[in-house]
Design a protein around this motif. Structure first.
Motif, PDB file in Angstrom:
ATOM      1  N   GLU A 252       0.839  -1.199   0.000  1.00 21.41           N
ATOM      2  CA  GLU A 252       0.000   0.000   0.000  1.00 21.41           C
ATOM      3  C   GLU A 252       0.871   1.246   0.000  1.00 21.41           C
ATOM      4  OE1 GLU A 252      -3.398  -2.043   2.875  1.00 21.41           O
ATOM      5  OE2 GLU A 252      -2.066  -0.511   3.668  1.00 21.41           O
ATOM      6  N   PHE A 253       0.307   2.364  -0.457  1.00 22.23           N
ATOM      7  CA  PHE A 253       1.018   3.636  -0.280  1.00 22.23           C
ATOM      8  C   PHE A 253       1.189   3.872   1.215  1.00 22.23           C
ATOM      9  CE2 PHE A 253      -0.438   6.195  -4.274  1.00 22.23           C
ATOM     10  CZ  PHE A 253       0.228   5.288  -5.069  1.00 22.23           C
ATOM     11  N   LYS A 254       2.328   4.448   1.582  1.00 23.89           N
ATOM     12  CA  LYS A 254       2.467   4.945   2.951  1.00 23.89           C
ATOM     13  C   LYS A 254       2.171   6.436   2.878  1.00 23.89           C
ATOM     14  CE  LYS A 254       5.564   4.779   6.944  1.00 23.89           C
ATOM     15  NZ  LYS A 254       5.173   6.042   7.543  1.00 23.89           N
ATOM     16  N   TYR A 255       0.992   6.794   3.320  1.00 26.37           N
ATOM     17  CA  TYR A 255       0.568   8.195   3.236  1.00 26.37           C
ATOM     18  C   TYR A 255       1.249   9.012   4.317  1.00 26.37           C
ATOM     19  CZ  TYR A 255      -2.886   6.257   0.118  1.00 26.37           C
ATOM     20  OH  TYR A 255      -3.474   5.603  -0.921  1.00 26.37           O
ATOM     21  N   ARG A 259      -2.239   9.045  11.571  1.00 23.86           N
ATOM     22  CA  ARG A 259      -3.005   7.807  11.702  1.00 23.86           C
ATOM     23  C   ARG A 259      -4.286   8.088  12.466  1.00 23.86           C
ATOM     24  NH1 ARG A 259      -0.613   2.533  12.632  1.00 23.86           N
ATOM     25  NH2 ARG A 259      -2.248   1.031  13.101  1.00 23.86           N
ATOM     26  N   ARG A 274      -2.667   7.575  17.044  1.00 29.40           N
ATOM     27  CA  ARG A 274      -2.037   6.316  17.453  1.00 29.40           C
ATOM     28  C   ARG A 274      -1.563   6.371  18.888  1.00 29.40           C
ATOM     29  NH1 ARG A 274       3.233   5.581  13.919  1.00 29.40           N
ATOM     30  NH2 ARG A 274       4.541   5.425  15.744  1.00 29.40           N
ATOM     31  N   GLU A 304      -5.114   6.689   7.247  1.00 33.93           N
ATOM     32  CA  GLU A 304      -4.209   7.820   7.416  1.00 33.93           C
ATOM     33  C   GLU A 304      -4.908   9.057   6.853  1.00 33.93           C
ATOM     34  OE1 GLU A 304      -1.232   7.338   8.879  1.00 33.93           O
ATOM     35  OE2 GLU A 304       0.093   8.962   8.239  1.00 33.93           O
ATOM     36  N   PHE A 345      -7.154   1.710   5.590  1.00 32.32           N
ATOM     37  CA  PHE A 345      -6.394   0.505   5.257  1.00 32.32           C
ATOM     38  C   PHE A 345      -6.716  -0.707   6.120  1.00 32.32           C
ATOM     39  CE2 PHE A 345      -3.443   3.454   7.529  1.00 32.32           C
ATOM     40  CZ  PHE A 345      -3.318   2.755   8.732  1.00 32.32           C
ATOM     41  N   MET A 408       4.018   0.604   2.364  1.00 29.55           N
ATOM     42  CA  MET A 408       3.911  -0.380   3.430  1.00 29.55           C
ATOM     43  C   MET A 408       3.785  -1.729   2.743  1.00 29.55           C
ATOM     44  SD  MET A 408       3.730   1.398   6.321  1.00 29.55           S
ATOM     45  CE  MET A 408       3.264   0.144   7.498  1.00 29.55           C
ATOM     46  N   LYS A 410       2.748  -5.586   3.475  1.00 31.53           N
ATOM     47  CA  LYS A 410       2.017  -6.269   4.553  1.00 31.53           C
ATOM     48  C   LYS A 410       1.817  -7.731   4.216  1.00 31.53           C
ATOM     49  CE  LYS A 410      -0.429  -2.067   5.924  1.00 31.53           C
ATOM     50  NZ  LYS A 410      -1.722  -1.401   6.160  1.00 31.53           N
ATOM     51  N   ARG A 420       4.267  -3.254  17.826  1.00 32.71           N
ATOM     52  CA  ARG A 420       5.270  -3.401  16.767  1.00 32.71           C
ATOM     53  C   ARG A 420       5.897  -4.787  16.845  1.00 32.71           C
ATOM     54  NH1 ARG A 420       7.074   0.940  14.304  1.00 32.71           N
ATOM     55  NH2 ARG A 420       6.799   2.395  16.040  1.00 32.71           N
ATOM     56  N   TRP A 425       3.548  -5.971   9.340  1.00 31.94           N
ATOM     57  CA  TRP A 425       3.731  -4.840   8.435  1.00 31.94           C
ATOM     58  C   TRP A 425       5.202  -4.415   8.376  1.00 31.94           C
ATOM     59  CZ3 TRP A 425      -0.361  -0.710  10.340  1.00 31.94           C
ATOM     60  CH2 TRP A 425      -1.652  -1.248  10.209  1.00 31.94           C
ATOM     61  N   LYS A 427       7.689  -1.162   6.676  1.00 34.31           N
ATOM     62  CA  LYS A 427       7.619   0.140   5.987  1.00 34.31           C
ATOM     63  C   LYS A 427       8.908   0.413   5.239  1.00 34.31           C
ATOM     64  CE  LYS A 427       8.476   2.155  10.455  1.00 34.31           C
ATOM     65  NZ  LYS A 427       7.981   2.854  11.595  1.00 34.31           N
ATOM     66  N   LYS A 429      10.828   3.568   3.228  1.00 35.00           N
ATOM     67  CA  LYS A 429      10.864   4.981   2.832  1.00 35.00           C
ATOM     68  C   LYS A 429      12.247   5.284   2.275  1.00 35.00           C
ATOM     69  CE  LYS A 429       9.950   6.429   7.452  1.00 35.00           C
ATOM     70  NZ  LYS A 429       9.617   7.458   8.392  1.00 35.00           N
ATOM     71  N   ARG A 538       7.392  15.629  16.072  1.00 30.65           N
ATOM     72  CA  ARG A 538       6.460  14.500  15.923  1.00 30.65           C
ATOM     73  C   ARG A 538       5.393  14.547  17.012  1.00 30.65           C
ATOM     74  NH1 ARG A 538       7.569  10.271  12.208  1.00 30.65           N
ATOM     75  NH2 ARG A 538       5.519   9.755  12.992  1.00 30.65           N
ATOM     76  N   LYS A 541       3.774  11.334  18.092  1.00 26.88           N
ATOM     77  CA  LYS A 541       4.473  10.257  18.813  1.00 26.88           C
ATOM     78  C   LYS A 541       4.667  10.597  20.286  1.00 26.88           C
ATOM     79  CE  LYS A 541       6.773   7.466  15.470  1.00 26.88           C
ATOM     80  NZ  LYS A 541       7.958   6.793  15.021  1.00 26.88           N
TER      81      LYS A 541
HETATM   82  P1  AMP Z   1       6.122   5.310  11.274  1.00 28.29           P
HETATM   83  O1  AMP Z   1       5.365   6.516  11.742  1.00 28.29           O
HETATM   84  O2  AMP Z   1       7.359   5.657  10.522  1.00 28.29           O
HETATM   85  O3  AMP Z   1       6.337   4.306  12.401  1.00 28.29           O
HETATM   86  O4  AMP Z   1       5.197   4.546  10.200  1.00 28.29           O
HETATM   87  C1  AMP Z   1       3.979   3.907  10.493  1.00 28.29           C
HETATM   88  C2  AMP Z   1       2.826   4.843  10.215  1.00 28.29           C
HETATM   89  O5  AMP Z   1       2.605   4.983   8.827  1.00 28.29           O
HETATM   90  C3  AMP Z   1       1.492   4.356  10.703  1.00 28.29           C
HETATM   91  O6  AMP Z   1       1.312   4.539  12.084  1.00 28.29           O
HETATM   92  C4  AMP Z   1       0.532   5.204   9.897  1.00 28.29           C
HETATM   93  O7  AMP Z   1       0.324   6.450  10.537  1.00 28.29           O
HETATM   94  C5  AMP Z   1       1.300   5.501   8.628  1.00 28.29           C
HETATM   95  N1  AMP Z   1       0.704   4.922   7.398  1.00 28.29           N
HETATM   96  C6  AMP Z   1       0.549   5.575   6.234  1.00 28.29           C
HETATM   97  N2  AMP Z   1       0.011   4.793   5.285  1.00 28.29           N
HETATM   98  C7  AMP Z   1      -0.208   3.589   5.871  1.00 28.29           C
HETATM   99  C8  AMP Z   1      -0.737   2.341   5.400  1.00 28.29           C
HETATM  100  N3  AMP Z   1      -1.147   2.174   4.144  1.00 28.29           N
HETATM  101  N4  AMP Z   1      -0.798   1.314   6.295  1.00 28.29           N
HETATM  102  C9  AMP Z   1      -0.357   1.464   7.556  1.00 28.29           C
HETATM  103  N5  AMP Z   1       0.152   2.611   8.047  1.00 28.29           N
HETATM  104  C10 AMP Z   1       0.236   3.669   7.224  1.00 28.29           C
END
Ligand code: AMP
Length: 563
Positions: A252-255, A259, A274, A304, A345, A408, A410, A420, A425, A427, A429, A538, A541
């Protein structure tokens, strides 16, 4: 139960560092509590009064506490401030000053756990004009009845810095030990953790474990309007690496946004971040579109929300979404200026049925069946399912061309796994590896920057002790406006001042890039970041989600400089 019993346990916990011993001490304490006390006792043992989804805080800063201490002890604020400068811990100051006080309190009460907990919640509920004075009176009233040692921990709890570092894992293990001893340890902790993932409250979990045992925990189901722990991704270095583990992946795209965990029941909608914070009020536009276009009586879905430029359909800078979270007034206007699109998602709950155990592939089908997409507002996450690396690489490039953050990957067979963990999943980038670090101190600037805290002491987390270990100092990356806001925010968190340097409560997380990691005796972690630069604040977070010392060492080693 007397508050003193809890205080004795705090004292013991402060002195020992063996996790096993800590677990046993807490289990013994929890076993002694009656049903009214138990949930309150468990929360206080974690230094908590409110849960994140309640959206409440005690809202007491060091300044107000100094005044409350002065009132309760008869000492002057100046004297207390002086002790604070020397000792660096208002808890210790409270203990000292209360042991020296001259006032005699008539009808002194013996504090109980239930009384303290209820009073603290009351203090947190004072709002609006005059609330600071009310808090002052209530805190000094409470302190007047406290023994010196009790005062130490009351002050620390109220300031939100208990400093004994009881990690969630220890509370979990101690509940298993206290109430589920007849079951194998692994089984017992698994179900305590399960119930906590869903309910988010160890107090409530404790009561279920005590009165209903393991079957009670297994029977816990999501409650609409109460956020559950989100599933998180693991960083992967390449698509190839993930394909070696899982033959077929859903990609999937990581938008690049925020979250959102969306709860819907009839016409009511709740939105959680989150960190499980309730942000429903900040996103009336999302509430509206979700209410009309999720075809379910009851559901919990996830996606997202990212700020969208309506002309191009591409994302606006990530920081825009922060503005929407922080805004308290003029929310509707801001919703027009910074519109967001929600890409869904996952789905975890539908019309009374819990979906955690279903494989992602199936959850996604269910999700598709209830979503009515609305242009520029509500969509499913862009997705493919394949085992072909070429197709995945193309998809990755497409995500980047559309200015999204990455992808992402999955495992289609994976259930919804809280937290985690490996196997769910991943990621990916393109950016150079950054670290999410916590600000634990800062320095006042010079010249034009003298009105700001302009250089920030950064730290990684030590998951074993819950402490934060410094690893660098950075004053680059922020705009003037951000410096100003950061200064305001940090001023509220100051716990100690030494000349130009201040030390603050570990609350604010920043994403930091750097050129290199070096070994260095200068910082507590034993490592220093070279040329650290703050890329983002952030606000999504929490300090518990900051990168760990292990991660720092791993990155250090991956530079090819191990040893
Ligand atoms: P990170 O913040 O670097 O830990 O990356 C995980 C975050 O990516 C998740 O908590 C979501 O906010 C975000 N995200 C964006 N697109 C997706 C997706 N398609 N599936 C899951 N998480 C996503």
């Amino acid at each position: 139960m007397l508050y003193k019993e809890l205080v004795d346990v705090y004292e013991k916990l402060e002195k020992i560092s063996s996790k096993l011993a800590e677990t046993e001490i807490l289990a013994d304490l929890f076993k002694k509590a009656d049903d009214e006390t138990l949930p309150k006792l468990v929360l206080l043992s974690q230094g908590k009064v409110f849960l994140p989804f309640e959206g409440k805080e005690l809202g007491v800063a060091a300044k107000l506490m100094i005044r409350a201490l002065a009132k309760a002890s008869g000492a002057s604020s100046q004297t207390i401030e002086k002790y604070f400068k020397d000792m660096g811990d208002l808890g210790k100051v409270a203990e000292y000053i209360m042991s020296k006080r001259k006032q005699i309190v008539f009808l002194k009460k013996k504090l109980t756990v239930v009384y303290v907990y209820n009073r603290l919640r009351e203090i947190g509920s004072y709002e609006g004009s005059g609330s600071q004075e009310k808090k002052l009176l209530a805190i000094s009233g409470l302190l007047m009845h406290a023994e010196p040692k009790e005062a130490k921990y009351l002050v620390r709890t109220i300031l939100g810095e208990l400093r004994i570092g009881v990690a969630e894992g220890i509370i979990r293990d101690s509940l298993a030990l206290a109430f589920l001893k007849k079951h194998p340890k692994e089984e017992a902790t698994k179900w305590v953790e399960y119930a906590w993932n869903i309910l988010g409250d160890f107090g409530e979990v404790a009561l279920i474990a005590k009165n209903k045992g393991i079957d009670g925990l297994k029977a816990v189901r999501p409650i609409i309007s109460r956020p559950i722990q989100p599933m998180l991704g693991i960083k992967a270095n390449s698509i190839d690496e993930v394909l070696k583990r899982h033959k077929v992946v859903i990609c999937e795209f990581k938008y690049d946004g925020l979250r959102l965990q969306v709860h819907k029941k009839g016409d009511n909608v709740w939105l959680f971040t989150r960190r499980l914070e309730n942000v429903t009020k900040q996103f009336p536009d999302v509430v509206e579109v979700v209410k009309e276009n999720l075809k379910a009586d009851e559901c919990i879905v996830e996606g997202e929300a990212w700020p969208i430029d309506l002309k191009t359909g591409k994302p606006m800078p990530f920081q825009k979404i922060s503005q929407r979270i922080q805004r308290k007034y003029g929310i509707e206007k801001m919703a027009k200026e910074i519109p967001v699109q929600l890409n869904l998602f996952d789905i975890m709950y539908l019309n009374g049925e819990t979906l955690f155990d279903k494989p992602l592939r199936e959850r996604r089908k269910i999700l598709e069946s209830i979503v009515n997409p609305v242009e520029h507002k509500l969509q499913l996450a862009e997705r493919i399912e394949t085992s072909d690396i070429k197709v995945l690489e193309e998809f990755y490039h497409k995500a980047l061309e559309l200015n999204q953050e990455g992808i992402m990957l999955k495992n289609p067979e994976a259930p919804y796994i809280f937290g985690r963990k490996v196997g769910g999943w991943y990621k990916i980038k393109p950016t150079m590896e950054t670290l999410d670090l916590v600000i634990v101190g800062a320095e006042w600037g010079e010249g034009a920057r003298s009105k700001w805290l302009s250089s920030f002491l950064l730290a990684v987390r030590d998951p074993d002790t819950g402490k934060f270990l410094t690893c660098g100092m950075s004053g680059t990356g922020l705009t003037e406006e951000q410096f100003e806001k950061m200064t305001e925010a940090l001023k509220e968190l100051i716990i100690e001042e030494k000349g130009k340097t201040v030390y603050v409560k570990p609350k604010i997380v920043v994403e930091v890039s750097y050129q290199e990691i070096q070994k260095s005796p200068k910082y507590e972690s034993g490592y220093a970041l070279r040329f650290p630069r703050i890329e983002r604040i952030r606000i999504d977070k929490s300090p518990e989600e900051a990168d760990t010392i292990e991660r720092l060492i791993e990155l250090y080693k991956s530079q090819g400089k191990a040893g």
